[in-house]
Design a protein around this motif. Structure first.
Motif, mmCIF file in Angstrom:
data_model
loop_
_atom_site.group_PDB
_atom_site.id
_atom_site.type_symbol
_atom_site.label_atom_id
_atom_site.label_comp_id
_atom_site.label_asym_id
_atom_site.label_seq_id
_atom_site.Cartn_x
_atom_site.Cartn_y
_atom_site.Cartn_z
ATOM 1 N N SER A 148 0.826 -1.191 0.000
ATOM 2 C CA SER A 148 0.000 0.000 0.000
ATOM 3 C C SER A 148 0.868 1.253 0.000
ATOM 4 O O SER A 148 0.483 2.259 -0.569
ATOM 5 N N GLN A 149 2.058 1.199 0.601
ATOM 6 C CA GLN A 149 2.970 2.352 0.552
ATOM 7 C C GLN A 149 3.468 2.574 -0.870
ATOM 8 O O GLN A 149 3.638 3.717 -1.288
ATOM 9 N N GLN A 150 3.689 1.482 -1.592
ATOM 10 C CA GLN A 150 4.132 1.598 -2.984
ATOM 11 C C GLN A 150 3.055 2.279 -3.833
ATOM 12 O O GLN A 150 3.370 3.069 -4.718
ATOM 13 N N ALA A 151 1.804 1.959 -3.552
ATOM 14 C CA ALA A 151 0.706 2.575 -4.292
ATOM 15 C C ALA A 151 0.662 4.079 -4.027
ATOM 16 O O ALA A 151 0.453 4.881 -4.939
ATOM 17 N N VAL A 152 0.874 4.475 -2.768
ATOM 18 C CA VAL A 152 0.884 5.894 -2.411
ATOM 19 C C VAL A 152 2.046 6.601 -3.100
ATOM 20 O O VAL A 152 1.897 7.683 -3.665
ATOM 21 N N LEU A 153 3.232 5.976 -3.079
ATOM 22 C CA LEU A 153 4.392 6.567 -3.747
ATOM 23 C C LEU A 153 4.160 6.697 -5.249
ATOM 24 O O LEU A 153 4.516 7.704 -5.863
ATOM 25 N N GLY A 154 3.542 5.688 -5.835
ATOM 26 C CA GLY A 154 3.215 5.746 -7.259
ATOM 27 C C GLY A 154 2.240 6.867 -7.571
ATOM 28 O O GLY A 154 2.385 7.580 -8.564
ATOM 29 N N ALA A 155 1.244 7.025 -6.708
ATOM 30 C CA ALA A 155 0.266 8.099 -6.893
ATOM 31 C C ALA A 155 0.932 9.464 -6.768
ATOM 32 O O ALA A 155 0.623 10.393 -7.523
ATOM 33 N N LEU A 156 1.861 9.594 -5.819
ATOM 34 C CA LEU A 156 2.588 10.863 -5.668
ATOM 35 C C LEU A 156 3.446 11.164 -6.887
ATOM 36 O O LEU A 156 3.526 12.308 -7.330
ATOM 37 N N ASP A 157 4.076 10.140 -7.443
ATOM 38 C CA ASP A 157 4.864 10.335 -8.664
ATOM 39 C C ASP A 157 3.971 10.788 -9.814
ATOM 40 O O ASP A 157 4.331 11.694 -10.568
ATOM 41 N N ASP A 158 2.802 10.151 -9.946
ATOM 42 C CA ASP A 158 1.863 10.550 -10.994
ATOM 43 C C ASP A 158 1.418 11.996 -10.807
ATOM 44 O O ASP A 158 1.331 12.763 -11.766
ATOM 45 N N PHE A 159 1.160 12.359 -9.540
ATOM 46 C CA PHE A 159 0.752 13.732 -9.236
ATOM 47 C C PHE A 159 1.863 14.706 -9.612
ATOM 48 O O PHE A 159 1.609 15.743 -10.226
ATOM 49 N N ASP A 160 3.109 14.386 -9.258
ATOM 50 C CA ASP A 160 4.247 15.246 -9.605
ATOM 51 C C ASP A 160 4.374 15.408 -11.109
ATOM 52 O O ASP A 160 4.631 16.502 -11.612
ATOM 53 N N ASN A 161 4.189 14.317 -11.844
ATOM 54 C CA ASN A 161 4.259 14.386 -13.305
ATOM 55 C C ASN A 161 3.160 15.286 -13.865
ATOM 56 O O ASN A 161 3.412 16.099 -14.755
ATOM 57 N N GLU A 162 1.948 15.131 -13.369
ATOM 58 C CA GLU A 162 0.835 15.968 -13.809
ATOM 59 C C GLU A 162 1.094 17.435 -13.476
ATOM 60 O O GLU A 162 0.847 18.321 -14.289
ATOM 61 N N LEU A 163 1.590 17.679 -12.270
ATOM 62 C CA LEU A 163 1.890 19.043 -11.841
ATOM 63 C C LEU A 163 2.943 19.670 -12.746
ATOM 64 O O LEU A 163 2.818 20.832 -13.143
ATOM 65 N N ASN A 164 3.961 18.914 -13.112
ATOM 66 C CA ASN A 164 4.994 19.421 -14.013
ATOM 67 C C ASN A 164 4.425 19.739 -15.393
ATOM 68 O O ASN A 164 4.805 20.736 -16.005
ATOM 69 N N LEU A 165 3.507 18.903 -15.876
ATOM 70 C CA LEU A 165 2.878 19.170 -17.165
ATOM 71 C C LEU A 165 2.056 20.455 -17.135
ATOM 72 O O LEU A 165 2.113 21.269 -18.061
ATOM 73 N N VAL A 166 1.307 20.663 -16.067
ATOM 74 C CA VAL A 166 0.513 21.884 -15.915
ATOM 75 C C VAL A 166 1.432 23.099 -15.834
ATOM 76 O O VAL A 166 1.187 24.120 -16.480
ATOM 77 N N LYS A 167 2.498 22.971 -15.080
ATOM 78 C CA LYS A 167 3.457 24.074 -14.954
ATOM 79 C C LYS A 167 4.067 24.419 -16.308
ATOM 80 O O LYS A 167 4.168 25.591 -16.674
ATOM 81 N N GLN A 168 4.453 23.411 -17.079
ATOM 82 C CA GLN A 168 5.030 23.643 -18.411
ATOM 83 C C GLN A 168 4.019 24.319 -19.341
ATOM 84 O O GLN A 168 4.367 25.218 -20.098
ATOM 85 N N GLU A 169 2.778 23.879 -19.255
ATOM 86 C CA GLU A 169 1.733 24.476 -20.094
ATOM 87 C C GLU A 169 1.520 25.947 -19.740
ATOM 88 O O GLU A 169 1.399 26.800 -20.621
ATOM 89 N N LEU A 170 1.480 26.255 -18.440
ATOM 90 C CA LEU A 170 1.308 27.645 -18.015
ATOM 91 C C LEU A 170 2.502 28.499 -18.424
ATOM 92 O O LEU A 170 2.327 29.647 -18.853
ATOM 93 N N GLU A 171 3.699 27.952 -18.322
ATOM 94 C CA GLU A 171 4.889 28.697 -18.747
ATOM 95 C C GLU A 171 4.837 28.984 -20.244
ATOM 96 O O GLU A 171 5.170 30.083 -20.692
ATOM 97 N N MET A 172 4.391 28.024 -21.035
ATOM 98 C CA MET A 172 4.249 28.212 -22.470
ATOM 99 C C MET A 172 3.219 29.312 -22.766
ATOM 100 O O MET A 172 3.426 30.163 -23.633
ATOM 101 N N LYS A 173 2.124 29.318 -22.023
ATOM 102 C CA LYS A 173 1.092 30.340 -22.215
ATOM 103 C C LYS A 173 1.602 31.721 -21.820
ATOM 104 O O LYS A 173 1.275 32.715 -22.481
ATOM 105 N N LEU A 174 2.399 31.804 -20.761
ATOM 106 C CA LEU A 174 2.983 33.086 -20.363
ATOM 107 C C LEU A 174 3.904 33.615 -21.454
ATOM 108 O O LEU A 174 3.868 34.806 -21.790
ATOM 109 N N ILE A 175 4.734 32.759 -22.012
ATOM 110 C CA ILE A 175 5.639 33.177 -23.094
ATOM 111 C C ILE A 175 4.831 33.669 -24.291
ATOM 112 O O ILE A 175 5.123 34.723 -24.869
ATOM 113 N N ALA A 176 3.806 32.928 -24.674
ATOM 114 C CA ALA A 176 2.966 33.323 -25.802
ATOM 115 C C ALA A 176 2.261 34.654 -25.517
ATOM 116 O O ALA A 176 2.190 35.519 -26.400
ATOM 117 N N THR A 177 1.777 34.824 -24.287
ATOM 118 C CA THR A 177 1.110 36.067 -23.909
ATOM 119 C C THR A 177 2.067 37.246 -24.020
ATOM 120 O O THR A 177 1.719 38.297 -24.568
#
Length: 125
Positions: free
Chosen positions: A1-30
């Motif tokens: 169950s700890q492995q599942a939590v760690l996996g979920a946190l990794d997925d969350f970090d990946n998603e967060l990085n994707l959102v951050k990259q998208e926002l940075e791209m939008k700021l540059i375009a703006t």
């Protein structure tokens, strides 16, 4: 169950990085779009919005004769004339500035900046 939590946190970090990259791209375009209209901005501190300088266009008039006195006037008239929602810098102690959000799709950002540019170009001394 700890492995599942760690996996979920990794997925969350990946998603967060994707959102951050998208926002940075939008700021540059703006910023690139704002340059087309010689609109200055303040660099954001990692946020999904930025402040644009409208001071050069204060105390000018719309074609109908209405005078724009401050950032509240500018934001209100921009909303009613061009259907672009912003927040007046006055609300943040920054009269002469407007706050724009980039937390929308790129096409809406482009449309909004083009409308701001058209609004500014319509103002008379």
């Amino acid at each position: 169950s700890q492995q599942a939590v760690l996996g979920a946190l990794d997925d969350f970090d990946n998603e967060l990085n994707l959102v951050k990259q998208e926002l940075e791209m939008k700021l540059i375009a703006t910023k690139n779009l704002l340059k087309q209209y010689q609109i200055q901005w303040l660099e954001p501190d990692g946020a999904f919005y930025l402040f644009i300088r409208i001071e050069p266009w204060l105390n000018r008039r719309l074609p109908n004769g209405q005078k724009i006195l401050n950032s509240n006037d500018f934001a209100e008239k921009l909303l009613f004339e061009k259907y672009v929602a912003t927040v007046a810098g006055h609300e943040f102690g920054q009269d002469g500035w407007l706050r724009l959000s980039v937390a929308t799709d790129l096409e809406q950002i482009k449309t909004g900046i083009d409308r701001i540019g058209a609004f500014i170009q319509s103002l008379e001394d």
